[in-house]
Design an enzyme around this catalytic site. Structure first.
Site, PDB file in Angstrom:
ATOM      1  CB  CYS A  40      78.815  48.538  32.712  1.00 48.13           C
ATOM      2  SG  CYS A  40      77.569  48.646  31.418  1.00 48.13           S
ATOM      3  CB  CYS A  53      75.627  46.696  32.986  1.00 49.62           C
ATOM      4  SG  CYS A  53      76.582  46.633  31.471  1.00 49.62           S
ATOM      5  CG  ASP A  54      75.919  46.632  36.960  1.00 44.92           C
ATOM      6  OD1 ASP A  54      75.175  45.701  36.619  1.00 44.92           O
ATOM      7  OD2 ASP A  54      77.157  46.557  36.949  1.00 44.92           O
TER       8      ASP A  54
END
Length: 313
Positions: A133, A136-137
């Site tokens: 993701c 997300c990261d």
């Protein structure tokens, strides 16, 4: 005697916990079922920086906060892997590996799981440079070099997103052309931060002191092998819905995703579905929470209609 509830929420991730909060706050009896600890994939996220209200919070900590909120109005929580659901109309039977329950309404919140490469180092370095993701990261890889594995819409869109953060994005694809939509391809090819390695597969993710140090790749046409130094690996080779237990209900598409309308209702009255178990573009905590709120209110309306129908009869 099977235990009976107004609503059973299958899955205790952010969507499921939000649905349980809304339903129990409406004075319905609610059971959350999960095969593991509450929080779902949040428990595998070291740091969450894109959930409103928190500048930064550890995934397990946000899980705990949500759980305490979701159970404050009496929602119960139990372990169990759902084996089957039988729809009897106004009542449904949920059978797990541990117990059997009856309920008026069901909210499916089992989520999805990323298809894995199966390459050595992938599991060991998950959360330590291996990610599924970019939203997300990606922020953890500012001014660094990352590898994106895949050639579909998700891989290329996420690769483009990563160019806003990373210094360089190398796309490794097992074919000689991308599968992404042409408009997305055009944006990628025009981006001077992106490079492409064709007809190649990642056969190993290299460990550098318990973090990603690069990848080993093999050309599937020539057999040539080489190493690429990189700080992160983002893998997009497909997402699998966790819906095996719902095959008999007639609520899935041909890929296994649950089909709903915008009110999270399936074609079976009283069965709702939310979050990543639906085929959707953005799989985030915020979108799961939004789905959960809609479904939590939806089951209240559904149960009120059941009462009205019985009164009318």
């Amino acid at each position: 005697m099977a235990k009976s509830y107004d609503v059973i929420v299958i899955g205790a991730g952010p969507g499921g916990m939000t649905a349980a909060l809304y339903a129990s706050r409406a004075n319905l009896s609610v059971l959350m079922l999960d095969r593991g600890i509450y929080g779902g994939q949040m428990n595998n996220t070291a740091e969450i920086e894109n959930y409103p209200g928190f500048k930064s919070i550890l995934g397990p900590d946000l899980s705990k906060e949500m759980y305490e909120s979701s159970t404050q109005f009496g929602a119960e929580y139990a372990y169990g892997t759902v084996a089957s659901i039988v729809d009897h109309g106004d009542v449904k039977t949920v059978t797990t590996d541990m117990e059997e329950y009856e309920t008026k309404a069901i909210i499916i919140a089992t989520g999805s799981q990323y298809r894995k490469l199966g390459a050595p180092g992938e599991a060991e370095l998950s959360g330590r440079g291996v990610s599924y993701c970019a939203v997300c990261d990606g922020a953890f890889f500012k001014n660094k070099h990352v590898v994106v594995v895949g050639g579909g819409d998700s891989a290329i869109e996420e690769g483009i997103y990563l160019t806003q953060l990373a210094d360089k994005v190398t796309v490794v694809h097992r074919r000689d052309k991308l599968r992404a939509q042409k408009v997305i391809q055009d944006r990628a090819f025009a981006n001077d931060k992106m490079e492409f390695i064709w007809n190649s597969e990642v056969t190993e993710i290299k460990d550098d002191d318990q973090k990603v140090g690069g990848v080993h790749i093999k050309n599937n046409q020539t057999g040539a092998e080489s190493d690429i130094d990189a700080n992160g690996v983002f893998i997009y080779v497909g997402v699998l819905p966790m819906t095996d237990s719902f095959q008999n209900l007639g609520i899935l598409d041909d890929q296994g995703w649950v089909i709903t309308n915008d009110q999270m209702e399936t074609n079976v009255p009283g069965i709702f579905a939310i979050g990543d178990v639906r085929d959707k573009k953005l799989r985030q905590i915020t979108t799961a929470v939004g789905d959960g709120g809609i479904a939590g209110q939806g089951v209240f309306n559904y149960i009120e209609e059941l009462k009205d129908n019985k009164t009318a009869v």
